[in-house]
Design an enzyme around this catalytic site. Structure first.
Site, PDB file in Angstrom:
ATOM      1  N   GLY A   1       0.842  -1.191   0.000  1.00 61.01           N
ATOM      2  CA  GLY A   1       0.000   0.000   0.000  1.00 61.01           C
ATOM      3  C   GLY A   1       0.873   1.234   0.000  1.00 61.01           C
TER       4      GLY A   1
ATOM      5  N   GLN B   1       3.143  10.137   1.518  1.00 64.39           N
ATOM      6  CA  GLN B   1       4.463   9.490   1.450  1.00 64.39           C
ATOM      7  C   GLN B   1       5.222   9.903   0.196  1.00 64.39           C
ATOM      8  OE1 GLN B   1       2.623   5.447   2.180  1.00 64.39           O
ATOM      9  NE2 GLN B   1       4.586   5.142   3.209  1.00 64.39           N
TER      10      GLN B   1
ATOM     11  N   CYS C   1       6.614  -0.133   6.959  1.00 67.54           N
ATOM     12  CA  CYS C   1       6.227   1.069   6.227  1.00 67.54           C
ATOM     13  C   CYS C   1       7.307   1.396   5.195  1.00 67.54           C
ATOM     14  CB  CYS C   1       6.091   2.221   7.217  1.00 67.54           C
ATOM     15  SG  CYS C   1       5.541   3.764   6.469  1.00 67.54           S
ATOM     16  N   LEU C   2       6.882   1.738   3.989  1.00 70.26           N
ATOM     17  CA  LEU C   2       7.860   2.095   2.947  1.00 70.26           C
ATOM     18  C   LEU C   2       8.615   3.371   3.310  1.00 70.26           C
ATOM     19  CD1 LEU C   2       5.888   1.257  -0.326  1.00 70.26           C
ATOM     20  CD2 LEU C   2       7.588  -0.132   0.861  1.00 70.26           C
TER      21      LEU C   2
ATOM     22  N   HIS D   1      -3.635   1.264   7.779  1.00 69.63           N
ATOM     23  CA  HIS D   1      -2.277   1.848   7.827  1.00 69.63           C
ATOM     24  C   HIS D   1      -2.208   3.074   6.917  1.00 69.63           C
ATOM     25  CE1 HIS D   1       2.319   1.249   7.813  1.00 69.63           C
ATOM     26  NE2 HIS D   1       2.131   2.100   6.814  1.00 69.63           N
ATOM     27  N   GLU D   2      -2.797   2.967   5.717  1.00 67.24           N
ATOM     28  CA  GLU D   2      -2.748   4.097   4.767  1.00 67.24           C
ATOM     29  C   GLU D   2      -3.605   5.271   5.248  1.00 67.24           C
ATOM     30  OE1 GLU D   2      -0.357   3.763   2.959  1.00 67.24           O
ATOM     31  OE2 GLU D   2      -0.265   1.594   3.103  1.00 67.24           O
TER      32      GLU D   2
ATOM     33  N   HIS E   1      -1.792   7.295   7.597  1.00 69.47           N
ATOM     34  CA  HIS E   1      -0.862   8.239   6.957  1.00 69.47           C
ATOM     35  C   HIS E   1      -1.566   9.548   6.612  1.00 69.47           C
ATOM     36  CE1 HIS E   1       2.936   6.193   6.581  1.00 69.47           C
ATOM     37  NE2 HIS E   1       2.439   5.152   5.940  1.00 69.47           N
TER      38      HIS E   1
HETATM   39 ZN    ZN Z   1       3.416   3.369   5.750  1.00 69.87          ZN
END
Ligand code: ZN
Length: 166
Positions: free
Chosen positions: A46, A51, A88-89, A130-131, A134
């Protein structure tokens, strides 16, 4: 399409509350294509627009079985709870246990600009929650069930191949 730079967790953009999007424009659809490409380049599950430096309420997800984008996503119902490792990216190679609802209904706009409602379970529910975090400036490390369990996983290890970040 382009692979965009994923901002690190200490970037102020990751702590901002993102703004609702007024409508789905051609420009937004192009950006969402880039979100998908960036997510894929990092083998992510995701990604959220902040981000990538855009303070907009837009997310994408790829759970293996389905891939979708949601504009202005909102949770309308959530039930169940499970703890699982999350990554997390924006914080590459770090993972830790987070409790999330396991059965979630979300609503928002699809890429054609019409309202959509999706029922998501397990990994899909976890990724979308999670998204959405963000979009509110929340990072998964804020939600660890045990902050001492945040751990580095060597990206060359077998385990890293099985973990998915978002
Ligand atoms: Zn993340």
């Amino acid at each position: 399409m382009a692979v965009l730079t994923v901002l690190p967790v200490d970037h102020p953009m990751l702590r901002r509350k993102a703004s609702r999007v007024r409508g789905v424009s051609a420009g937004l659809r192009t950006f969402v294509d880039d979100m998908f490409e960036t997510m894929q380049a990092h083998r992510g599950a995701g990604l959220a627009a902040p981000q990538l430096g855009r303070p907009w309420r837009v997310i994408v997800a790829d759970t293996g079985s389905e891939r979708f984008a949601l504009v202005n996503p909102e949770v309308v119902r959530a039930s169940g709870a499970a703890v699982a490792e999350e990554g997390c990216l924006s914080l590459p190679n770090w993972y830790g246990p987070v409790e999330r609802a396991t059965d979630v209904t979300v609503k928002g706009l699809g890429l054609d600009g019409t309202s959509v409602r999706r029922r998501l379970r397990d990994l899909a529910a976890r990724v979308v929650l999670h998204e959405i975090d963000h979009l509110d400036g929340v990072i998964f490390t804020d939600r660890l069930v045990d902050s001492e369990k945040l751990r580095f996983v060597d990206p060359r290890s077998q385990e890293a191949q099985e973990l998915r970040a978002s």
